[in-house]
Structure formats: structure tokens, C-alpha cells
Design a protein around this motif. Sequence first.
Motif, PDB file in Angstrom:
ATOM      1  N   GLN A 100     -14.628   4.536  -9.146  1.00 24.67           N
ATOM      2  CA  GLN A 100     -14.960   4.687 -10.562  1.00 24.67           C
ATOM      3  C   GLN A 100     -15.545   3.387 -11.115  1.00 24.67           C
ATOM      4  N   GLN A 101     -16.466   3.511 -12.061  1.00 27.10           N
ATOM      5  CA  GLN A 101     -17.089   2.320 -12.634  1.00 27.10           C
ATOM      6  C   GLN A 101     -16.163   1.656 -13.662  1.00 27.10           C
ATOM      7  N   ILE A 102     -16.471   0.399 -13.977  1.00 24.75           N
ATOM      8  CA  ILE A 102     -15.698  -0.370 -14.954  1.00 24.75           C
ATOM      9  C   ILE A 102     -16.404  -0.304 -16.309  1.00 24.75           C
ATOM     10  N   ASP A 103     -15.629   0.082 -17.346  1.00 25.16           N
ATOM     11  CA  ASP A 103     -16.186   0.186 -18.697  1.00 25.16           C
ATOM     12  C   ASP A 103     -15.678  -0.976 -19.567  1.00 25.16           C
ATOM     13  N   THR A 104     -16.133  -1.009 -20.798  1.00 22.77           N
ATOM     14  CA  THR A 104     -15.662  -1.989 -21.778  1.00 22.77           C
ATOM     15  C   THR A 104     -14.632  -1.321 -22.675  1.00 22.77           C
ATOM     16  N   LEU A 105     -13.460  -1.941 -22.820  1.00 17.72           N
ATOM     17  CA  LEU A 105     -12.377  -1.348 -23.606  1.00 17.72           C
ATOM     18  C   LEU A 105     -12.479  -1.739 -25.074  1.00 17.72           C
ATOM     19  N   ASN A 145       0.821  -1.198   0.000  1.00 15.86           N
ATOM     20  CA  ASN A 145       0.000   0.000   0.000  1.00 15.86           C
ATOM     21  C   ASN A 145       0.861   1.257   0.000  1.00 15.86           C
ATOM     22  N   ALA A 146       0.307   2.315  -0.507  1.00 22.42           N
ATOM     23  CA  ALA A 146       0.974   3.616  -0.490  1.00 22.42           C
ATOM     24  C   ALA A 146      -0.090   4.695  -0.558  1.00 22.42           C
ATOM     25  N   ASP A 147       0.235   5.846   0.001  1.00 19.36           N
ATOM     26  CA  ASP A 147      -0.644   6.999  -0.164  1.00 19.36           C
ATOM     27  C   ASP A 147      -0.384   7.593  -1.545  1.00 19.36           C
ATOM     28  N   ILE A 148      -1.451   7.902  -2.260  1.00 17.80           N
ATOM     29  CA  ILE A 148      -1.339   8.361  -3.642  1.00 17.80           C
ATOM     30  C   ILE A 148      -1.938   9.753  -3.772  1.00 17.80           C
ATOM     31  N   ALA A 149      -1.212  10.635  -4.438  1.00 17.83           N
ATOM     32  CA  ALA A 149      -1.707  12.001  -4.678  1.00 17.83           C
ATOM     33  C   ALA A 149      -1.588  12.316  -6.170  1.00 17.83           C
ATOM     34  N   TYR A 150      -2.620  12.988  -6.708  1.00 16.21           N
ATOM     35  CA  TYR A 150      -2.602  13.348  -8.122  1.00 16.21           C
ATOM     36  C   TYR A 150      -2.202  14.812  -8.263  1.00 16.21           C
ATOM     37  N   GLU A 151      -1.292  15.075  -9.211  1.00 17.12           N
ATOM     38  CA  GLU A 151      -0.846  16.441  -9.493  1.00 17.12           C
ATOM     39  C   GLU A 151      -0.971  16.686 -10.999  1.00 17.12           C
ATOM     40  N   GLY A 152      -1.684  17.728 -11.380  1.00 18.11           N
ATOM     41  CA  GLY A 152      -1.835  18.058 -12.791  1.00 18.11           C
ATOM     42  C   GLY A 152      -3.242  18.463 -13.139  1.00 18.11           C
ATOM     43  N   VAL A 153      -3.573  18.413 -14.434  1.00 20.33           N
ATOM     44  CA  VAL A 153      -4.913  18.769 -14.914  1.00 20.33           C
ATOM     45  C   VAL A 153      -5.894  17.677 -14.494  1.00 20.33           C
ATOM     46  N   GLU A 154      -7.001  18.085 -13.891  1.00 22.13           N
ATOM     47  CA  GLU A 154      -7.977  17.134 -13.375  1.00 22.13           C
ATOM     48  C   GLU A 154      -8.539  16.261 -14.505  1.00 22.13           C
ATOM     49  N   LEU A 155      -8.593  14.957 -14.257  1.00 15.34           N
ATOM     50  CA  LEU A 155      -9.162  14.022 -15.232  1.00 15.34           C
ATOM     51  C   LEU A 155     -10.675  14.027 -15.118  1.00 15.34           C
ATOM     52  N   THR A 156     -11.358  13.870 -16.259  1.00 13.16           N
ATOM     53  CA  THR A 156     -12.817  13.779 -16.230  1.00 13.16           C
ATOM     54  C   THR A 156     -13.225  12.431 -15.654  1.00 13.16           C
ATOM     55  N   ARG A 157     -14.491  12.313 -15.287  1.00 12.63           N
ATOM     56  CA  ARG A 157     -14.993  11.063 -14.725  1.00 12.63           C
ATOM     57  C   ARG A 157     -14.856   9.922 -15.733  1.00 12.63           C
ATOM     58  N   GLN A 158     -15.110  10.229 -17.025  1.00 10.05           N
ATOM     59  CA  GLN A 158     -14.969   9.205 -18.062  1.00 10.05           C
ATOM     60  C   GLN A 158     -13.522   8.743 -18.164  1.00 10.05           C
ATOM     61  N   GLU A 213      -1.644   1.269 -22.380  1.00  9.57           N
ATOM     62  CA  GLU A 213      -2.365   2.082 -23.366  1.00  9.57           C
ATOM     63  C   GLU A 213      -3.744   1.490 -23.523  1.00  9.57           C
ATOM     64  N   MET A 214      -4.795   2.334 -23.385  1.00 11.49           N
ATOM     65  CA  MET A 214      -6.165   1.832 -23.435  1.00 11.49           C
ATOM     66  C   MET A 214      -7.057   2.872 -24.101  1.00 11.49           C
ATOM     67  N   SER A 215      -8.129   2.384 -24.702  1.00 15.76           N
ATOM     68  CA  SER A 215      -9.047   3.315 -25.351  1.00 15.76           C
ATOM     69  C   SER A 215     -10.467   2.773 -25.319  1.00 15.76           C
ATOM     70  N   ALA A 216     -11.436   3.706 -25.329  1.00 16.64           N
ATOM     71  CA  ALA A 216     -12.861   3.363 -25.380  1.00 16.64           C
ATOM     72  C   ALA A 216     -13.627   4.614 -25.768  1.00 16.64           C
ATOM     73  N   GLY A 217     -14.602   4.460 -26.661  1.00 13.84           N
ATOM     74  CA  GLY A 217     -15.419   5.597 -27.059  1.00 13.84           C
ATOM     75  C   GLY A 217     -14.630   6.724 -27.670  1.00 13.84           C
ATOM     76  N   GLY A 218     -13.519   6.401 -28.349  1.00 11.47           N
ATOM     77  CA  GLY A 218     -12.722   7.426 -29.002  1.00 11.47           C
ATOM     78  C   GLY A 218     -11.744   8.135 -28.088  1.00 11.47           C
ATOM     79  N   VAL A 219     -11.678   7.741 -26.795  1.00 10.62           N
ATOM     80  CA  VAL A 219     -10.753   8.357 -25.837  1.00 10.62           C
ATOM     81  C   VAL A 219      -9.563   7.425 -25.635  1.00 10.62           C
ATOM     82  N   LEU A 220      -8.347   7.958 -25.816  1.00  2.00           N
ATOM     83  CA  LEU A 220      -7.120   7.177 -25.646  1.00  2.00           C
ATOM     84  C   LEU A 220      -6.363   7.692 -24.413  1.00  2.00           C
TER      85      LEU A 220
END
Length: 790
Positions: free
Chosen positions: A548-553, A508-521, A565-572
Motif C-alpha cells: 500500500q502507498q503512503i499518504d499524508t495524514l 514476525n508472524a503470519d497475519i490473516a484479516y477477518e471481516g469486511v474488506e477494507l478499501t484500498r484508500q 487513531e488516524m484520519s485523512a481526506g475525511g476518513v477516520l
Amino acid sequence: MSMNCFHCGTNCGTAPICFDNKEFCCTGCKTVYEIFSANQLEGYYDLDENPGIRPGEVEGKFDFLDNQRILEKLLEFSDGDISVAEFYIPSIHCSSCIWILENLHKLHRSVKASQVDFPRKKLRVTFSHSDLTAKELVLLLSRIGYEPYISLEDAGRKEQDIDRSLIYKLGVAGFAFGNVMLLSFPEYFEIDEFWLNQYKPFFRWIMFGLSLPVVFYAAGDYFKSAFKGIRAGLLNIDIPIALGIAVLFLRSTWEIATNTGQGFFDSLTGLLFFLLLGRYFQEKTYSFLSFERDYKSYFPVGVTRMDEDGQEISTDIYDIKEQDRLLIRNQELIPVDGILLNGKARIDYSFVTGESDPVTRESGEKLFAGGKQTGTAIEMVALNSVSQSYLTQLWSNEVFSGDKQTRFQSLTDRISKYFTAVILLIAFGAGTYWYVTDPALAAPVFTAILIVACPCALALSAPFTLGNMLRIFGKQKFYLKNAQVIERMAGIDTVIFDKTGTITANANADIAYEGVELTRQERSLLRTGLRNSNHPLSRQLYEFLQDQQIDTLDHYKESTGKGLEMSAGGVLIRAGSRSFAGSPDLEEVLNTSVYVSTGEAYRGRFTFYNRYRKGVAGLFRSLAAKYRLGILSGDNESERENLQKLLPAGTKLFFNQKPEDKLNYVRFHQEEGASIMMVGDGLNDAGALQQSDVGVAVSENINVFSPACDAILDAEKLPQLGAYLKASAHAVTVIKASFVLSFLYNLVGLYFAVTGALSPVIAAILMPLSSISVVLFTTGLTGWIGKKLN
């Protein structure tokens, strides 16, 4: 949050295995589910027709099994068409694992039998090697998720025979004791019956015969130890024991030979039975744990060597010579020091140094033995042989050549030298007095003192106290190598900790995000991709994004050592190393990070910070009241500020410590008079663990990794370390109290002996009574100590 296994219902923990939109706790449950789903529970299960059971990334990994010389070292038996091999399978987890592994014959007709040793995580397979080679068997196991762990240590030794001599001696003494007691009962009560009187001499000689194997076989170790002690000028506890046994036997033999008494054969056999019982109880430990592991336990058996034509040849690791070209694949250990020729090396040196972050090496740079390649395959040239590498030279330090136990003297031995001198003084004094007063009683009194003062109860105090504490500690997931470790723990005044993997959690580790906020998708897409990866950072980040929910890749690709590297719905989305995600950030980041980009745009990074084990702050506070504390870490100083907040004032902190630095630090303070407990988790701590008075290896899985040490502590029990130290001190107090109790029995016995009133009946009552009462006393008190640990 973690879910329950679809097959067995067990909690999957933080890293479930996902298959067919279901979660499983282990590969065994997944594979059993697949077999049930295919309706092929009975009969031969064709792997090729069931693609659900997919091969692992083991291509070329076990090519060394094609080498007949290596294979002969690994096989237990091979004759005709049948071979037998035993493998260590780290991933054995539950009853489903046992089921699938013991039904290998359903997966391949050439497997004749397979048996699982669950505590040791061992699998023993009997197979027909004409249709199924050892390499194919290993690949079969890997394909269903049970890749064997084959190390250099496995090829360097055969299974040793179990030493059952103590059990045999205990059986001989117990048989003799029971029968001699039975034959002695008529004489205890002085029954006047014709047939008993008629055959009394015959029964006495039977007792004599029963005592012979007890004295000359079961008691042999005590005579040998006493002889060695005398030759070395040391009065150990075995000297008065051996003297008491000899006097008991000689006086008893004299009495029945001259028809002047029945002798003390019952006391003699009872004495040996209780002594051996105590020794057996003390030596009974955890055979499935290894306290003596060194680099050989973790090094591969073979390695891939490349000849002048570029052909790959599987080679015994001991056959590697200077200037040999070696191929090191992903997740393989570097066996020797060398120079990188081709490929980009990303080396994890935590196995050796404790530094948790991999380092990158370019062509022409030096690589050290013990590092693990975590990227694509690389080529290197060996600078020396295995025996001359950096890691093996570390292990050749003189600290590993000596026996740690010889550096310490037990409490029993320290007391016994005074006890022996006092008893001999009393015996000669009383013998001299009666020689002057009544010469006929001089010899009986002299021998009676040696008989009744035989320190049976004294010798039983430590074995039963410490043996019971071994059992109690084991139930608390604190496994000690032997009972002497408890005595050494009671004398500790300094406790030194490694950092990475010891006071920090590996999983385990504590995780922090730094940068432009990612959308929910984007976050959902990222979590879906992470779900498919078994990389440790992927598993931690997957749990971090659990809301976060699980989508189909539509597309997924994992580049080893680079990222996903992953993509779905035109988002890479790309997630991985700085270069893989196209990060423009050039600043040096001390902490491990996963960089993320969407499309062609860099978005930010997830930074991983060490998470300290739950309860360590309280542990340090409790230890600081009595012990000096220190931290020795192979990591950089990125955590200094956090550690200073966590640790009590005055705790010494040292970073960038090499293995020899840790060893030398411990040795230096020992020379200043400190008694040190070293608490670590890796091979890089092995020198310090061995040098310390008590070395404790903290392990997430007690069967997977435990370097040379005196104790193995389950990681979740680390906060209890202070309580274990306190319990050890209480155990030594119990031993001292039981010594006082045994001395009181000796005083009572000496009264009868000195006055010439010691009879076989009194000896038969007093000696077993003293032994039994000491056993009950020590067992009761140690049980009370154990309840306080719960």
C-alpha cells in the motif's frame, strides 16, 4: 519490502526509522543526518533550537537518579566537579551510532569525553556534574535515541578486576623457555670450545635460576590441583604433571650441583610453557557475552513510591517494604508482588512465564514481580519486599546455588586416573628391577620414567581441540561458556525446546484479516498511521501492508495500551484493542489480534499467528533420528495442532508450563538417566537451562538477552543445532585419537627411560615434539570439522 538507510546505506530491515520522508536503519543515522542538515557539524549543537531531535517518552522514568544513594552505586568515579559513568546502550548499531555518542560534547558543553565499547554496547562518559547531572545526561541520551538500560545488577556490583595471572604465568614460562633453550644449544651439540667449557657451570646455574619462577610461580596451580586431588582421593591429570615437574626440577638441580650433567631445565620450562599455552587457549572465551544473568540483570534500580500525601519519591528497589504504594509507568517492570489499586493493568508476563499475550487485571487483583505494564500508569501496593517476591524465590532454587561443572567429569580426568596408576606402576617396577640388577641406575631410571611419561601431550589434547572448537562455533554464532560444554554436548540423548521466541520468531508472524474488506484508500491510510508507531504489532502489520502507498495524514494520535487513531481526506480509522475499535465480537480469541474500525463502524480484525523459524522442521527431522524430543511452552494450546504437523511423531508436547514446571520436568528425566539439552530464550526458562546438562539460550540479539545458560545461539542459526551436536561428538573423537598419539610418544620415551638411555638431548627433542605434533593434529582435524559446518 525493507529499504536501505538514507544515511549509511545499510539495509533497514523490517522496522526502519522514518523521518523527513526518509528511512534510516537506526537513531544514530537519523541524528547524524539531522546534524548535517542543520549545518552544525562543528561547534555546539543546540538541541532546543533543533526540534527535529525529539525527546522520547521517558518523563519520570529516571527519577531514581535523583536519589544520591542509588547514584553512588552507579557512578564509577565522582570527585570534585568530575564524574564518570558507564551505560549499557542496547540501540548501538553501526558507525553512525559510534560517531554521535563519541561526539556528545557537541550536544552538551558539560560532557568532557565519551567513548564507545562497540562489542559490549557500552558507553563511558566523563562529565561535569555541577552543570549536568547524571539524570540529565541519561535524558540527553534518551532524547537522541540512545536510552541507557540501567538494571538492578548494575547497582549491585562494581567492575571487577580482570584476572591476568594466567597471562603473567605464560609470559614467565615463555621467557624462561626461550632463554634456557638458547643456553642449552652448545651442550646439545657437544661443542668443544674453551670459553664454553670454562663457563659451562655458570650457564647451568643461570638455567637453574630461570627455572625457579617457572616451578614456584607458573606451575603453582598444577601443584595445588594435584594436592586437592590426592586429598579427595582422586587421581586427576594434574597429579602426574605435578610429579613430572617436581622430578624434572629435583633431578636437574642434583645434576648441576654434583656436576654430573646439564639437567632437563629446557624440557621443564618448555613443558610448562605448552601447558599454560593450552590452558590460555581453552579459557579464552567471549568476555562481552554474559552467561550468568539472572533477574537482577533486568530489574530496575529504583522505583517510584508514593507517600501518604500522594507525593512521588524515587526509592532504591531494595528499600521497598510491605504495604508501600508504588507507581508503575508504561513499559516498566513490576518489581514486587502486589495488589492493583488504581488504573487498568495490561501486563506482559512473557519475561517470566513465556506466555506471549498480555493479560488484563482490574483493581483488587494480584500482580506478580517480573510483569511489564504495557498501558497507562498504574498504582499498586506491595505485598512483600524484592527478596520475597515470586520471581526471586524462583531464582533461589537450589539448582542455582551449585556449580554445574562439578556435576560432570571430563574425558581427560576419566582417563588420567588409569594413566597415573599405570605410570606409577611402571616406574616402581623398573626402579625395583634396576635396583636389583644395577643399583646405580635405579634412581636415574625411576626419575627418567616420571620425566618422559609426564602427560604433557595428553593434557594438551583436550585444551587445543576444545579451544579450537570454541573458536569455530563462535564464528558460526554459537557461543559456548567454556570448553567442557562441548564434551557434555557429545553425550546428549534428549533435546527439549521452549516454544515462544525459541522455535517461533519474535519479530514476525503470519497475519490473516477477518471481516469486511477494507478499501484500498483505507488500507493505505492504515499503513500510513502504522508507520508512525513503534509498537511491535504496528511494525509487523506495517510490513504486512507493504504493497500500500503512503499518504499524508490530517490527524494522528496514539493511545498507549489502546491503539492508533488516524484520519485523512475525511476518513477516520481506529486500530488497536477490541474495546478501542468498538468491536462487537464477544468470542474468545486465543491469538493476538488488532481490531479495525472506520468512522463509527467496526470492520474486522488482523489476527497474528506464530511463524516458526525457517528450517526448524528440517532440524526436528534430523534430530529425531538420534535424540528424544520435547516441547515445553508457557503458552496456551492454540498452537498444538500446528506443532503436531511440524514435529516428528512421538514428540512430547506440554503447554501452560510455569518456570518451576520446566525445571522439574528436566530434573525428573535426568533422574531416569537422560542427558538433556534445554533450548530456550527467556528468564522463565532459566531454571530448566541451569538444571539441564547443556542449556542453550536462543537470542535475536546476543547482547540484549541471555539468561543463565551454557551457550548462546544466534536465532538465525537454530537450524544448525543438529550440526553443532554432531561436530561436538566429532571433537571428542579427535581428543580420543590424540590420546592414542600421545600414548605412542610415551611408549617411545618409556623405552629410553626403562633402558636407562634417556639423555637430556632425547628429552629435549621428544617432549616438545610430542606437544607440537598433538597441537597440529588436533588443530588440523578440528579445522576440517569446522569446514563441514560452513
